[in-house]
Design a protein around this motif. Structure first.
Motif, PDB file in Angstrom:
ATOM      1  N   ALA A  82       6.514  -0.988  -9.635  1.00 48.33           N
ATOM      2  CA  ALA A  82       6.224  -1.908 -10.737  1.00 48.33           C
ATOM      3  C   ALA A  82       5.849  -1.138 -11.997  1.00 48.33           C
ATOM      4  CB  ALA A  82       5.107  -2.865 -10.334  1.00 48.33           C
ATOM      5  N   GLU A  83       5.079  -0.057 -11.827  1.00 51.80           N
ATOM      6  CA  GLU A  83       4.692   0.759 -12.973  1.00 51.80           C
ATOM      7  C   GLU A  83       5.902   1.440 -13.609  1.00 51.80           C
ATOM      8  OE1 GLU A  83       1.725   3.444 -11.623  1.00 51.80           O
ATOM      9  OE2 GLU A  83       0.213   1.876 -11.301  1.00 51.80           O
ATOM     10  N   GLU A  84       6.961   1.625 -12.843  1.00 48.43           N
ATOM     11  CA  GLU A  84       8.181   2.240 -13.360  1.00 48.43           C
ATOM     12  C   GLU A  84       9.026   1.255 -14.166  1.00 48.43           C
ATOM     13  OE1 GLU A  84       9.062   5.278 -13.382  1.00 48.43           O
ATOM     14  OE2 GLU A  84       7.936   6.294 -11.793  1.00 48.43           O
ATOM     15  N   GLY A  85       8.574  -0.005 -14.262  1.00 45.10           N
ATOM     16  CA  GLY A  85       9.305  -0.995 -15.045  1.00 45.10           C
ATOM     17  C   GLY A  85      10.226  -1.876 -14.232  1.00 45.10           C
ATOM     18  N   LEU A  86       9.933  -2.008 -12.930  1.00 40.61           N
ATOM     19  CA  LEU A  86      10.750  -2.852 -12.070  1.00 40.61           C
ATOM     20  C   LEU A  86       9.991  -4.117 -11.694  1.00 40.61           C
ATOM     21  CD1 LEU A  86      12.034   0.041  -9.779  1.00 40.61           C
ATOM     22  CD2 LEU A  86      13.349  -1.130 -11.549  1.00 40.61           C
ATOM     23  N   ASP A  87      10.725  -5.192 -11.476  1.00 41.90           N
ATOM     24  CA  ASP A  87      10.171  -6.475 -11.058  1.00 41.90           C
ATOM     25  C   ASP A  87      10.211  -6.491  -9.527  1.00 41.90           C
ATOM     26  OD1 ASP A  87       9.591  -9.117 -10.514  1.00 41.90           O
ATOM     27  OD2 ASP A  87      11.120  -9.950 -11.833  1.00 41.90           O
ATOM     28  N   VAL A  88       9.053  -6.329  -8.901  1.00 44.57           N
ATOM     29  CA  VAL A  88       8.979  -6.091  -7.463  1.00 44.57           C
ATOM     30  C   VAL A  88       8.526  -7.347  -6.721  1.00 44.57           C
ATOM     31  CG1 VAL A  88       7.929  -4.681  -5.652  1.00 44.57           C
ATOM     32  CG2 VAL A  88       8.460  -3.661  -7.880  1.00 44.57           C
ATOM     33  N   VAL A  89       9.325  -7.770  -5.754  1.00 50.01           N
ATOM     34  CA  VAL A  89       9.021  -8.941  -4.931  1.00 50.01           C
ATOM     35  C   VAL A  89       8.832  -8.492  -3.490  1.00 50.01           C
ATOM     36  CG1 VAL A  89       9.865 -11.154  -4.050  1.00 50.01           C
ATOM     37  CG2 VAL A  89      10.357 -10.475  -6.424  1.00 50.01           C
ATOM     38  N   PHE A 138       0.814  -1.219   0.000  1.00 45.58           N
ATOM     39  CA  PHE A 138       0.000   0.000   0.000  1.00 45.58           C
ATOM     40  C   PHE A 138       0.850   1.273   0.000  1.00 45.58           C
ATOM     41  CE2 PHE A 138      -2.790  -3.258   1.846  1.00 45.58           C
ATOM     42  CZ  PHE A 138      -3.827  -3.180   0.931  1.00 45.58           C
ATOM     43  N   SER A 139       2.114   1.153  -0.373  1.00 47.91           N
ATOM     44  CA  SER A 139       2.952   2.367  -0.424  1.00 47.91           C
ATOM     45  C   SER A 139       3.821   2.360  -1.675  1.00 47.91           C
ATOM     46  CB  SER A 139       3.802   2.488   0.848  1.00 47.91           C
ATOM     47  OG  SER A 139       4.650   1.365   1.010  1.00 47.91           O
ATOM     48  N   LEU A 140       4.961   1.682  -1.645  1.00 47.90           N
ATOM     49  CA  LEU A 140       5.940   1.783  -2.718  1.00 47.90           C
ATOM     50  C   LEU A 140       5.727   0.814  -3.871  1.00 47.90           C
ATOM     51  CD1 LEU A 140       9.261   1.990  -0.634  1.00 47.90           C
ATOM     52  CD2 LEU A 140       7.637   3.819  -1.147  1.00 47.90           C
ATOM     53  N   ALA A 141       5.263  -0.402  -3.574  1.00 52.87           N
ATOM     54  CA  ALA A 141       5.344  -1.492  -4.552  1.00 52.87           C
ATOM     55  C   ALA A 141       4.615  -1.247  -5.869  1.00 52.87           C
ATOM     56  CB  ALA A 141       4.856  -2.786  -3.904  1.00 52.87           C
ATOM     57  N   PRO A 142       3.331  -0.880  -5.878  1.00 52.16           N
ATOM     58  CA  PRO A 142       2.633  -0.741  -7.165  1.00 52.16           C
ATOM     59  C   PRO A 142       3.273   0.282  -8.088  1.00 52.16           C
ATOM     60  CG  PRO A 142       1.063  -0.843  -5.355  1.00 52.16           C
ATOM     61  CD  PRO A 142       2.416  -0.673  -4.740  1.00 52.16           C
ATOM     62  N   GLN A 143       3.700   1.403  -7.524  1.00 53.66           N
ATOM     63  CA  GLN A 143       4.301   2.443  -8.357  1.00 53.66           C
ATOM     64  C   GLN A 143       5.664   2.023  -8.890  1.00 53.66           C
ATOM     65  OE1 GLN A 143       3.494   6.685  -6.857  1.00 53.66           O
ATOM     66  NE2 GLN A 143       3.165   5.465  -5.014  1.00 53.66           N
ATOM     67  N   THR A 188       5.460   9.100   2.922  1.00 54.65           N
ATOM     68  CA  THR A 188       5.420   8.074   1.881  1.00 54.65           C
ATOM     69  C   THR A 188       5.838   8.625   0.523  1.00 54.65           C
ATOM     70  OG1 THR A 188       3.664   6.889   3.054  1.00 54.65           O
ATOM     71  CG2 THR A 188       3.973   6.364   0.732  1.00 54.65           C
ATOM     72  N   LYS A 189       5.305   9.787   0.155  1.00 53.69           N
ATOM     73  CA  LYS A 189       5.610  10.347  -1.164  1.00 53.69           C
ATOM     74  C   LYS A 189       7.084  10.695  -1.289  1.00 53.69           C
ATOM     75  CE  LYS A 189       1.023  12.239  -2.207  1.00 53.69           C
ATOM     76  NZ  LYS A 189       0.237  13.459  -2.507  1.00 53.69           N
ATOM     77  N   ASP A 190       7.640  11.311  -0.253  1.00 58.04           N
ATOM     78  CA  ASP A 190       9.064  11.663  -0.285  1.00 58.04           C
ATOM     79  C   ASP A 190       9.933  10.406  -0.338  1.00 58.04           C
ATOM     80  OD1 ASP A 190       8.444  14.347  -0.160  1.00 58.04           O
ATOM     81  OD2 ASP A 190       8.702  14.482   2.008  1.00 58.04           O
ATOM     82  N   THR A 191       9.565   9.411   0.475  1.00 55.82           N
ATOM     83  CA  THR A 191      10.334   8.168   0.493  1.00 55.82           C
ATOM     84  C   THR A 191      10.260   7.473  -0.861  1.00 55.82           C
ATOM     85  OG1 THR A 191       9.883   7.909   2.862  1.00 55.82           O
ATOM     86  CG2 THR A 191      10.650   5.959   1.666  1.00 55.82           C
ATOM     87  N   TYR A 192       9.061   7.430  -1.431  1.00 53.91           N
ATOM     88  CA  TYR A 192       8.916   6.791  -2.738  1.00 53.91           C
ATOM     89  C   TYR A 192       9.781   7.483  -3.785  1.00 53.91           C
ATOM     90  CZ  TYR A 192       7.235   5.708  -7.347  1.00 53.91           C
ATOM     91  OH  TYR A 192       7.189   5.358  -8.672  1.00 53.91           O
ATOM     92  N   ALA A 193       9.757   8.810  -3.811  1.00 57.44           N
ATOM     93  CA  ALA A 193      10.538   9.545  -4.813  1.00 57.44           C
ATOM     94  C   ALA A 193      12.029   9.246  -4.673  1.00 57.44           C
ATOM     95  CB  ALA A 193      10.276  11.041  -4.677  1.00 57.44           C
ATOM     96  N   LEU A 194      12.517   9.167  -3.439  1.00 56.96           N
ATOM     97  CA  LEU A 194      13.927   8.879  -3.212  1.00 56.96           C
ATOM     98  C   LEU A 194      14.279   7.455  -3.666  1.00 56.96           C
ATOM     99  CD1 LEU A 194      14.301  10.498   0.321  1.00 56.96           C
ATOM    100  CD2 LEU A 194      15.432  11.281  -1.775  1.00 56.96           C
ATOM    101  N   VAL A 195      13.433   6.500  -3.289  1.00 53.73           N
ATOM    102  CA  VAL A 195      13.681   5.104  -3.660  1.00 53.73           C
ATOM    103  C   VAL A 195      13.606   4.934  -5.170  1.00 53.73           C
ATOM    104  CG1 VAL A 195      12.776   2.745  -3.486  1.00 53.73           C
ATOM    105  CG2 VAL A 195      12.899   4.197  -1.444  1.00 53.73           C
ATOM    106  N   ARG A 196      12.585   5.518  -5.779  1.00 55.48           N
ATOM    107  CA  ARG A 196      12.422   5.410  -7.242  1.00 55.48           C
ATOM    108  C   ARG A 196      13.621   5.977  -7.970  1.00 55.48           C
ATOM    109  NH1 ARG A 196       8.635   9.774  -8.966  1.00 55.48           N
ATOM    110  NH2 ARG A 196      10.598  10.882  -8.568  1.00 55.48           N
TER     111      ARG A 196
END
Length: 276
Positions: A47-54, A40-45, A241-249
């Motif tokens: 995956a949409e960026e073209g990564l294989d998420v486990v 419910f935070s990082l994973a779906p987005q 969440t948004k800041d963390t996602y942007a950094l991780v992405r």
């Protein structure tokens, strides 16, 4: 999936056999956490960026088996190593670990450097001496440990059935397993962290005591970047969440670009040798 003698709950997003993508393994925190925190935070987005998420539930957590023993850090590392084998992942992966999950990521990178492309540690500490002391104080200290006390206090201040569920799950882990006794006895990394050779990206909340690690990590690790999010606490994955996602992405996509460049360079060199 049957992994290392356990039934392990796994979720995978963005996996396509016909188009191999960089594999990103998300590792959750201890006791009150599960793979749902990523779902419910990082994973779906990602995956949409073209990564294989486990994503997977650690032993004793979520929908994964809860054996009575086997809760030292090396057990968690063996589980992750076996999971990659079961998934037939034969190339280095990027590990994203939140809190305790970050400690697992560091330990995996040290034990199996050939399997880890990079580590993103979110509010996490390498499993060295100070980590073991923190685990002991948190899990087996006076009154059940600081972790148990903090969770209890937080739930009192945030009542509601939704909040009670993870605490009940944490209570079952502590009551039914030897996790609290075994985890502080884990095999530890050397203080100089020399066993970790892959790139590391560490994210901290400015209000968390763990943010004091930034200088040590940058000095100890050959390739390390740190970011501190001001006014955030230990739960930056929830609080920001948004800041963390942007950094991780951005980190993962940057690593993806570098990997592509290295592959092209290797292929170009090979083609040149063949031509000669």
């Amino acid at each position: 999936m049957r992994v290392n003698g356990l039934d392990v709950h796994v979720q995978r997003l963005g996996h396509h056999d016909e188009a191999p993508r960089p594999v990103v393994v998300l590792i959750h925190g201890l006791l009150i956490d599960s793979l749902a925190s990523y779902y419910f935070s990082l994973a779906p987005q990602l995956a949409e960026e073209g990564l294989d998420v486990v994503m997977y539930d650690l032993r004793g957590h979520g929908r994964t088996s809860r054996p009575p023993t086997g809760y030292r850090m090396e057990d968690f590392v063996r589980d992750l190593d076996a999971l990659l084998d079961t998934l037939a992942v034969d190339r280095p992966v990027h590990l994203v670990g939140n809190s305790f999950g970050g400690a697992v990521a560091y330990a995996m990178a040290a034990a199996h450097p050939e399997r880890v492309a990079s580590v993103i540690a979110i509010e996490a500490e390498p499993p060295a001496r100070t980590w073991a002391e923190t685990m002991s104080e948190g899990l087996v200290g006076e009154g059940g440990g600081l972790v148990v006390q903090e969770v209890t206090q937080w739930l009192r201040e945030n009542p509601g059935r939704r909040n009670e569920r993870p605490f009940r799950a944490a209570g079952r882990v502590l009551d039914e397993t030897a996790l609290a006794q075994e985890l502080p006895l884990s095999a530890l990394l050397d203080e100089d962290l020399s066993a970790i050779r892959c790139p590391v990206f560490a994210i901290f909340g400015g209000a968390s005591y763990l943010s004091a690690q930034t200088g040590m990590l940058e000095a100890s690790l050959a390739d390390c970047r740190t970011v501190v999010l001001p006014d955030r606490g230990h739960s930056v994955l929830v609080e920001a969440t948004k800041d963390t996602y942007a950094l991780v992405r951005d980190w993962l996509l940057g690593q993806k670009t570098q990997e592509a460049q290295r592959t092209q360079g290797t292929q170009g060199a090979h083609a040149l040798r063949e031509a000669r």
